[in-house]
Design a protein around this motif. Structure first.
Motif, PDB file in Angstrom:
ATOM      1  N   ASP A 313      89.600  40.556 108.691  1.00 22.41           N
ATOM      2  CA  ASP A 313      90.760  39.625 108.482  1.00 22.41           C
ATOM      3  C   ASP A 313      91.249  39.244 107.134  1.00 22.41           C
ATOM      4  N   GLU A 315      93.268  37.201 105.961  1.00 15.86           N
ATOM      5  CA  GLU A 315      93.432  35.897 105.402  1.00 15.86           C
ATOM      6  C   GLU A 315      91.879  35.098 105.163  1.00 15.86           C
ATOM      7  N   THR A 316      90.837  35.527 106.051  1.00 13.97           N
ATOM      8  CA  THR A 316      89.663  34.591 105.754  1.00 13.97           C
ATOM      9  C   THR A 316      88.438  35.645 105.074  1.00 13.97           C
ATOM     10  N   LYS A 318      86.839  37.526 106.907  1.00 12.25           N
ATOM     11  CA  LYS A 318      85.750  37.786 107.577  1.00 12.25           C
ATOM     12  C   LYS A 318      86.156  39.182 108.622  1.00 12.25           C
TER      13      LYS A 318
END
Length: 508
Positions: A313, A315-316, A318
């Motif tokens: 991901d 954005e995160t 993770k």
């Protein structure tokens, strides 16, 4: 935690207040309160082995460490579920006693030749009862009496505040009484009115003695009364008199026990708590429901996938696995080795032991309600839904609850009559009401109303069998009437039916 009291027999009251704190925690329905109670016992006995505290009467190691809430403190479990069964018991207890407002009347005001003074007293009593909402206050007292073994009703007054005396309720863990031969002789009501920084606690003491009420203000700490200060020290007591002459021979308060005898403290005059002796069962119930919930959490379906199936991901930062994705890009990988589970998708699903937990919880609830003195049916258990039942059938099904209710009703009825009589005396002395105090009669309404047709049918059948006298029929139809009312009704019936005749003259 409840504060520690300060009478001469402090050790004995420490023992009582420790139980008050425990019962209050169960009644509150707040897990944090339970943790607080049992954590303090664990801390107090840390480093000891099988030690009996003769001040409290507890073997703290035996009584606390083995319990669910104490073990949860030690094991640091994340899942802790509490079932507020103690609150249910207290609520049902109050509902059975005061399902409807009681009938409160001055018997002398309802006679056929009632005096005007008695009628005036009845009017004044009705006015005060309505103004202070006596019914709600007694409901509060009856509910708190269930977990704490009783409550106090006291009369307070201040003509500058209200033009009539007020009946207020004090909980058992806010009072220290003294008894003689079963009669209340003195009581100290204590209330925390302010808690400041550095554990500074301001307490108001209201000491009731025959003919006088003494008010005091103390500045101390939690568990320590500290030193006495002027009443003007705090705004809450600034307009309170140090001593108030009541004009009474006795006390301006009454203790109303939940029920007796007190099995835990047989040498005391305190009432018995409905929770006395069932703490372990309630603790076990919480453990069962917590275990059930833990099964639910563990049984959540999980998909275990190898690292190469995860996406980053952006954005995160993770890696995630998208369960809803239908199309995947082709992957440059060799054939999957069935013996290597890291290459494929593994489904994880644990079993929920719902039936076992439900049966255990049901049995524990049944024992809890029975040991508290109630029928499980009063709490919605063992009921047949959708069937209309008569009052007789309901009482048969919930017989144990009504027996317990009747035990409690006598104490509540007598206590209410006493405190209302005191209120009328105070009203005459301090408010110049001009009334003559009469002792009121309190009749608690039946929580299950009997169908009038059902009752009249029973009386009619017994009358046809010549198995009832007129006196018995009146008593059956009006069980709440006084002896004077019953005799007057019997006399009137006999007159109307021509049965009240003079005996024949005997001539020689």
């Amino acid at each position: 935690m409840a504060i520690k009291p300060w009478p001469p027999d402090k050790d004995n009251w420490n023992r009582i207040y420790d139980k008050y704190a425990e019962w209050a925690a169960w009644y509150s329905g707040d897990p944090a309160e339970l943790l607080d109670v049992y954590a303090s016992r664990i801390a107090a006995t840390k480093g000891t082995y099988n030690t009996i505290d003769y001040n409290t009467g507890y073997n703290s190691i035996h009584d606390s460490i083995g319990q669910f809430w104490a073990k949860d403190i030690q094991n640091q479990r994340k899942t802790m579920l509490h079932v507020p069964v103690a609150g249910d018991i207290a609520g049902v207890s109050a509902d059975l006693l005061l399902s409807e407002p009681p009938d409160i009347k001055i018997p002398e005001a309802h006679e056929k030749t009632a005096k005007e003074g008695a009628k005036k007293t009845q009017d004044r009593l009705d006015e005060i009862i309505d103004e202070i909402d006596l019914y709600s206050r007694m409901l509060e007292g009856a509910e708190t009496a269930s977990p704490l073994g009783g409550f106090y009703a006291k009369v307070n007054w201040n003509p500058k505040f209200k033009p009539f005396p007020v009946i207020s309720v004090a909980h058992a863990d806010n009072a220290i009484p003294a008894f003689k031969w079963g009669f209340l002789t003195e009581v100290i009501f204590h209330k925390i009115i302010d808690i400041g920084s550095y554990d500074k606690v301001i307490r108001h003491l209201e000491i009731h003695r025959p003919g006088v009420i003494v008010n005091q203000l103390w500045k101390g700490k939690t568990g320590d009364l500290g030193q006495q200060v002027e009443l003007s020290y705090h705004p809450a007591t600034a307009d309170t008199e140090e001593q108030v002459q009541t004009g009474l021979k006795g006390l301006a308060c009454r203790y109303i026990p939940n029920k007796k005898p007190n099995r835990l403290w047989r040498d005391s005059d305190l009432g018995q708590s409905d929770l006395s002796g069932i703490e372990g069962l309630m603790d076990a119930l919480d453990e069962v429901y917590t275990s059930w919930l833990r099964d639910v959490k563990l049984a959540k379906g999980r998909i275990i996938v190898p690292d190469y199936m995860l996406e980053l991901d952006q954005e995160t930062g993770k890696f995630n696995f998208d369960l809803d994705r239908e199309i995947y890009e082709s992957m440059n990988m060799g054939p999957v080795d069935p013996e290597n589970s890291n290459q494929g998708i593994t489904l994880s699903q644990f079993e929920i032991r719902a039936e076992e937990h439900q049966k255990t919880a049901y049995e524990l609830l049944t024992q809890i309600y029975n040991n508290a003195g109630y029928s499980p049916a009063s709490f919605g258990m063992n009921t047949e839904g959708g069937q209309i039942q008569t009052a007789t059938e309901v009482k048969a099904r919930e017989g144990k609850s009504f027996k317990t209710r009747n035990k409690k009703a006598r104490y509540l009825q007598n206590g209410m009559e006493d405190i209302l009589y005191i209120l009328l005396q105070i009203d005459k002395i301090h408010f110049n009401s001009g009334i003559k105090p009469y002792r009121p009669q309190v009749i608690l309404q039946d929580s299950i109303q009997t169908d009038p047709l059902e009752k009249s049918d029973s009386i009619e059948k017994l009358d046809r069998a010549a198995a009832l006298t007129t006196d018995t029929k009146v008593r059956m139809l009006h069980p709440d009437w006084t002896e004077k009312q019953i005799k007057a009704e019997v006399t009137q019936i006999m007159k109307e039916q021509g049965m009240d005749v003079e005996p024949p003259e005997i001539r020689i």
